[in-house]
Design a protein around this motif. Structure first.
Motif, PDB file in Angstrom:
ATOM      1  N   GLY A 207      72.420  31.186   4.372  1.00  0.00           N
ATOM      2  CA  GLY A 207      72.854  31.567   3.343  1.00  0.00           C
ATOM      3  C   GLY A 207      72.090  32.301   2.505  1.00  0.00           C
ATOM      4  N   ASP A 208      70.741  32.181   2.775  1.00  0.00           N
ATOM      5  CA  ASP A 208      69.742  32.917   2.058  1.00  0.00           C
ATOM      6  C   ASP A 208      69.353  34.236   2.681  1.00  0.00           C
ATOM      7  OD1 ASP A 208      69.471  30.883   0.105  1.00  0.00           O
ATOM      8  OD2 ASP A 208      68.024  29.847   1.145  1.00  0.00           O
ATOM      9  N   GLY A 209      70.093  34.593   3.751  1.00  0.00           N
ATOM     10  CA  GLY A 209      69.685  36.071   4.379  1.00  0.00           C
ATOM     11  C   GLY A 209      68.731  35.721   5.329  1.00  0.00           C
ATOM     12  N   GLN A 210      68.159  34.591   5.772  1.00  0.00           N
ATOM     13  CA  GLN A 210      67.196  34.181   6.610  1.00  0.00           C
ATOM     14  C   GLN A 210      67.519  34.040   7.697  1.00  0.00           C
ATOM     15  OE1 GLN A 210      65.249  30.290   6.150  1.00  0.00           O
ATOM     16  NE2 GLN A 210      63.246  31.108   6.060  1.00  0.00           N
ATOM     17  N   ARG A 211      66.850  34.655   8.952  1.00  0.00           N
ATOM     18  CA  ARG A 211      67.456  34.597  10.246  1.00  0.00           C
ATOM     19  C   ARG A 211      66.901  33.347  10.810  1.00  0.00           C
ATOM     20  NH1 ARG A 211      65.482  40.547  12.258  1.00  0.00           N
ATOM     21  NH2 ARG A 211      63.423  39.667  11.698  1.00  0.00           N
ATOM     22  N   VAL A 212      67.914  32.628  11.625  1.00  0.00           N
ATOM     23  CA  VAL A 212      67.639  31.352  12.055  1.00  0.00           C
ATOM     24  C   VAL A 212      67.849  31.390  13.862  1.00  0.00           C
ATOM     25  CG1 VAL A 212      68.376  29.042  12.299  1.00  0.00           C
ATOM     26  CG2 VAL A 212      68.532  29.935  10.038  1.00  0.00           C
ATOM     27  N   ILE A 213      66.757  30.868  14.621  1.00  0.00           N
ATOM     28  CA  ILE A 213      67.306  30.991  15.899  1.00  0.00           C
ATOM     29  C   ILE A 213      67.636  29.502  16.246  1.00  0.00           C
ATOM     30  CG2 ILE A 213      65.625  30.926  18.029  1.00  0.00           C
ATOM     31  CD1 ILE A 213      63.525  32.346  16.271  1.00  0.00           C
ATOM     32  N   GLN A 214      68.797  29.797  16.831  1.00  0.00           N
ATOM     33  CA  GLN A 214      69.586  28.647  17.390  1.00  0.00           C
ATOM     34  C   GLN A 214      69.262  28.226  18.902  1.00  0.00           C
ATOM     35  OE1 GLN A 214      71.374  26.479  15.538  1.00  0.00           O
ATOM     36  NE2 GLN A 214      71.208  27.644  13.586  1.00  0.00           N
ATOM     37  N   VAL A 215      69.221  27.145  19.220  1.00  0.00           N
ATOM     38  CA  VAL A 215      68.680  27.004  20.598  1.00  0.00           C
ATOM     39  C   VAL A 215      69.990  25.930  21.348  1.00  0.00           C
ATOM     40  CG1 VAL A 215      67.088  25.785  22.127  1.00  0.00           C
ATOM     41  CG2 VAL A 215      66.326  26.901  20.047  1.00  0.00           C
ATOM     42  N   TYR A 216      70.440  26.263  22.213  1.00  0.00           N
ATOM     43  CA  TYR A 216      71.482  25.494  23.117  1.00  0.00           C
ATOM     44  C   TYR A 216      70.867  25.310  24.465  1.00  0.00           C
ATOM     45  CZ  TYR A 216      74.127  27.550  19.258  1.00  0.00           C
ATOM     46  OH  TYR A 216      74.324  27.961  17.911  1.00  0.00           O
ATOM     47  N   PRO A 217      70.217  24.248  24.960  1.00  0.00           N
ATOM     48  CA  PRO A 217      69.536  23.999  25.974  1.00  0.00           C
ATOM     49  C   PRO A 217      70.464  23.051  26.673  1.00  0.00           C
ATOM     50  CG  PRO A 217      68.478  22.405  24.567  1.00  0.00           C
ATOM     51  CD  PRO A 217      69.463  23.358  23.682  1.00  0.00           C
ATOM     52  N   ASP A 218      70.289  23.559  28.070  1.00  0.00           N
ATOM     53  CA  ASP A 218      71.114  22.930  29.218  1.00  0.00           C
ATOM     54  C   ASP A 218      70.545  21.489  29.284  1.00  0.00           C
ATOM     55  OD1 ASP A 218      69.058  23.626  30.604  1.00  0.00           O
ATOM     56  OD2 ASP A 218      70.230  24.382  32.444  1.00  0.00           O
ATOM     57  N   ASP A 219      70.987  20.557  30.052  1.00  0.00           N
ATOM     58  CA  ASP A 219      70.429  19.264  30.338  1.00  0.00           C
ATOM     59  C   ASP A 219      68.959  19.313  30.934  1.00  0.00           C
ATOM     60  OD1 ASP A 219      72.777  18.035  29.679  1.00  0.00           O
ATOM     61  OD2 ASP A 219      73.368  17.706  31.636  1.00  0.00           O
ATOM     62  N   TYR A 220      68.714  20.276  31.734  1.00  0.00           N
ATOM     63  CA  TYR A 220      67.341  20.488  32.244  1.00  0.00           C
ATOM     64  C   TYR A 220      66.337  20.665  31.315  1.00  0.00           C
ATOM     65  CZ  TYR A 220      63.335  22.399  34.804  1.00  0.00           C
ATOM     66  OH  TYR A 220      62.004  22.758  35.069  1.00  0.00           O
ATOM     67  N   LEU A 221      66.701  21.827  30.457  1.00  0.00           N
ATOM     68  CA  LEU A 221      65.939  22.218  29.455  1.00  0.00           C
ATOM     69  C   LEU A 221      65.676  21.279  28.203  1.00  0.00           C
ATOM     70  CD1 LEU A 221      64.205  24.639  28.927  1.00  0.00           C
ATOM     71  CD2 LEU A 221      66.050  25.648  27.467  1.00  0.00           C
ATOM     72  N   MET A 222      66.552  20.446  27.999  1.00  0.00           N
ATOM     73  CA  MET A 222      66.591  19.403  26.981  1.00  0.00           C
ATOM     74  C   MET A 222      65.581  18.393  27.476  1.00  0.00           C
ATOM     75  SD  MET A 222      67.442  18.412  24.106  1.00  0.00           S
ATOM     76  CE  MET A 222      68.961  18.998  23.580  1.00  0.00           C
ATOM     77  N   ASP A 223      65.642  17.765  28.964  1.00  0.00           N
ATOM     78  CA  ASP A 223      64.586  17.057  29.164  1.00  0.00           C
ATOM     79  C   ASP A 223      63.415  17.495  29.512  1.00  0.00           C
ATOM     80  OD1 ASP A 223      66.653  15.367  30.107  1.00  0.00           O
ATOM     81  OD2 ASP A 223      66.916  15.912  31.909  1.00  0.00           O
ATOM     82  N   ARG A 224      63.083  18.626  29.369  1.00  0.00           N
ATOM     83  CA  ARG A 224      62.004  19.313  29.538  1.00  0.00           C
ATOM     84  C   ARG A 224      61.274  19.281  28.073  1.00  0.00           C
ATOM     85  NH1 ARG A 224      59.004  19.633  33.792  1.00  0.00           N
ATOM     86  NH2 ARG A 224      57.668  21.373  32.854  1.00  0.00           N
ATOM     87  N   ILE A 225      62.224  19.672  26.909  1.00  0.00           N
ATOM     88  CA  ILE A 225      61.619  19.440  25.782  1.00  0.00           C
ATOM     89  C   ILE A 225      61.241  18.324  25.297  1.00  0.00           C
ATOM     90  CG2 ILE A 225      62.711  19.813  23.176  1.00  0.00           C
ATOM     91  CD1 ILE A 225      64.298  22.328  24.369  1.00  0.00           C
ATOM     92  N   ASN A 226      62.181  17.152  25.598  1.00  0.00           N
ATOM     93  CA  ASN A 226      61.718  15.627  25.286  1.00  0.00           C
ATOM     94  C   ASN A 226      60.506  15.279  25.968  1.00  0.00           C
ATOM     95  OD1 ASN A 226      63.895  15.435  23.357  1.00  0.00           O
ATOM     96  ND2 ASN A 226      65.430  14.877  24.903  1.00  0.00           N
ATOM     97  N   GLU A 227      60.376  15.694  27.103  1.00  0.00           N
ATOM     98  CA  GLU A 227      59.267  15.050  27.964  1.00  0.00           C
ATOM     99  C   GLU A 227      57.935  15.226  27.033  1.00  0.00           C
ATOM    100  OE1 GLU A 227      56.943  15.682  32.269  1.00  0.00           O
ATOM    101  OE2 GLU A 227      59.114  16.440  31.968  1.00  0.00           O
ATOM    102  N   GLY A 228      57.117  14.135  26.939  1.00  0.00           N
ATOM    103  CA  GLY A 228      55.856  14.254  26.347  1.00  0.00           C
ATOM    104  C   GLY A 228      56.067  14.258  24.816  1.00  0.00           C
ATOM    105  N   ARG A 229      57.076  14.139  24.278  1.00  0.00           N
ATOM    106  CA  ARG A 229      57.220  13.976  22.849  1.00  0.00           C
ATOM    107  C   ARG A 229      57.192  12.593  22.499  1.00  0.00           C
ATOM    108  NH1 ARG A 229      59.320  18.290  19.924  1.00  0.00           N
ATOM    109  NH2 ARG A 229      60.670  16.779  18.722  1.00  0.00           N
TER     110      ARG A 229
END
Length: 358
Positions: A316-338
């Protein structure tokens, strides 16, 4: 080259931004429009402005769709570097571009050998072809193939002055009516594209940002077909970036025709930072460079189907937002090590991109 030149930005000279080309000062945009219309009229075209900013140029029975986006971005790049072109320089660029439009080769008149030699496959944004279809009814149903939700592969004729998408009418005029004929054309187009990319001079650099994970590779070339290298990544990456670890997959962006952004898929916060960094750069390059393709990131893994997994929205403030829509594989990689409780979980939120730059 293209990417490095944009790192050294300077403030545009103090003037009101243009409404049609907001990246240009109004005075430069006015010169660009004036010179384009002047040259088209000299070449015998009747002209009118379309609501989307294109010029509809008609001469005889032929209507051309003329866009000034690429020229305007070239002028903007020079202006940001403190080298704003004057009227004479802009007029000369307009003349060169429109001379190519006025004298472009008719693919229906080429010999069979010439036609096959000039044929290539190119990755383009679907909306580009939709605009041409809406303007003059040209159809590309047999000469394009869906690649992602936003991109298509297209058969084109690469002439010395312009790159033209092959139309269904051209196929009919050349009596290329069968599925076997079409299969042969696609085979020839892919073969010629491969040779173009193998022969192209490329400039490869690894970029390191200030934060851990803010690293990626940049591949640049003056070839108008570099973005189409995504069709041959498995074979080209060992040639171009032998140090890039592709074992867990690669993220790639093709923001414009002369640029590839690539990064290995890692894990955890390192991967999240990499996604944010490459996406931010891709948005800027897509917005400000000639020949835009797409700002989205794509996942390549194990020769599987390419997967776009980001999108760009405005809050709403005119700020660009990067939306991420990972598949199951990419989600597992993101969660790994967190750390425990730090899982990204379903519905991964977007990353704000406050300055749109890198």
């Amino acid at each position: 080259m293209f990417f490095r030149g944009l790192r050294h930005r300077r403030e545009m000279q103090d003037s009101t931004p243009d409404t049609m080309f907001p990246h240009l000062p109004r005075r430069s945009a006015d010169i660009l429009r004036d010179e384009a219309l002047r040259e088209l009229h000299r070449l015998g075209y009747r002209t009118s402005w379309r609501p989307d900013g294109y010029i509809s140029a008609t001469r005889g029975d032929t209507t051309e769709l003329v866009g000034l986006d690429n020229l305007s971005l070239q002028v903007a790049q020079e202006t940001e570097l403190g080298e704003e072109p004057g009227r004479r320089e802009i007029a000369e660029r307009v003349r060169r571009m429109l001379d190519a439009v006025s004298h472009r080769i008719d693919p229906e008149t080429l010999t069979e050998a010439e036609f096959l030699r000039m044929l290539k496959v190119r990755v383009v944004n679907r909306e580009m072809l939709s605009s041409v279809t809406a303007e003059n009814g040209q159809q590309f149903s047999r000469t394009t193939r869906a690649w992602t939700d936003e991109l298509v592969t297209s058969l084109v004729i690469d002439t010395p002055t312009t790159v033209m998408t092959v139309t269904d009418r051209t196929l009919a005029a050349r009596h290329l009516d069968t599925d076997a004929d079409l299969g042969d054309l696609w085979h020839a187009g892919h073969r010629n594209l491969w040779q173009e990319l193998v022969d192209a001079e490329v400039d490869v650099n690894e970029i390191h940002g200030d934060d851990p994970g803010a690293n990626f590779w940049v591949v640049e070339s003056s070839s108008f077909f570099l973005a189409s290298a995504v069709l041959f990544l498995e074979d080209l990456l060992p040639r171009w970036i032998p140090d890039l670890d592709t074992s867990d997959g690669v993220m790639v962006a093709v923001p414009h025709r002369h640029l590839l952004l690539l990064r290995a898929v890692t894990t955890g916060n390192d991967l999240l930072t990499g996604i944010n960094t490459v996406s931010s750069v891709a948005v800027v390059q897509f917005t400000e460079s000639p020949g835009p393709v797409t700002p989205k990131l794509h996942l390549f893994r194990d020769g599987a189907e390419v997967l776009p997994f980001t999108d760009i929205t405005d809050n709403g403030d005119g700020q660009r937002v990067i939306q991420v829509y990972p598949d199951d594989y990419l989600m597992d990689r993101i969660n790994e090590g967190r750390p425990p409780g730090g899982s990204a979980g379903p519905g991964l939120p977007g990353f704000p991109d406050p300055d749109g730059g890198y």
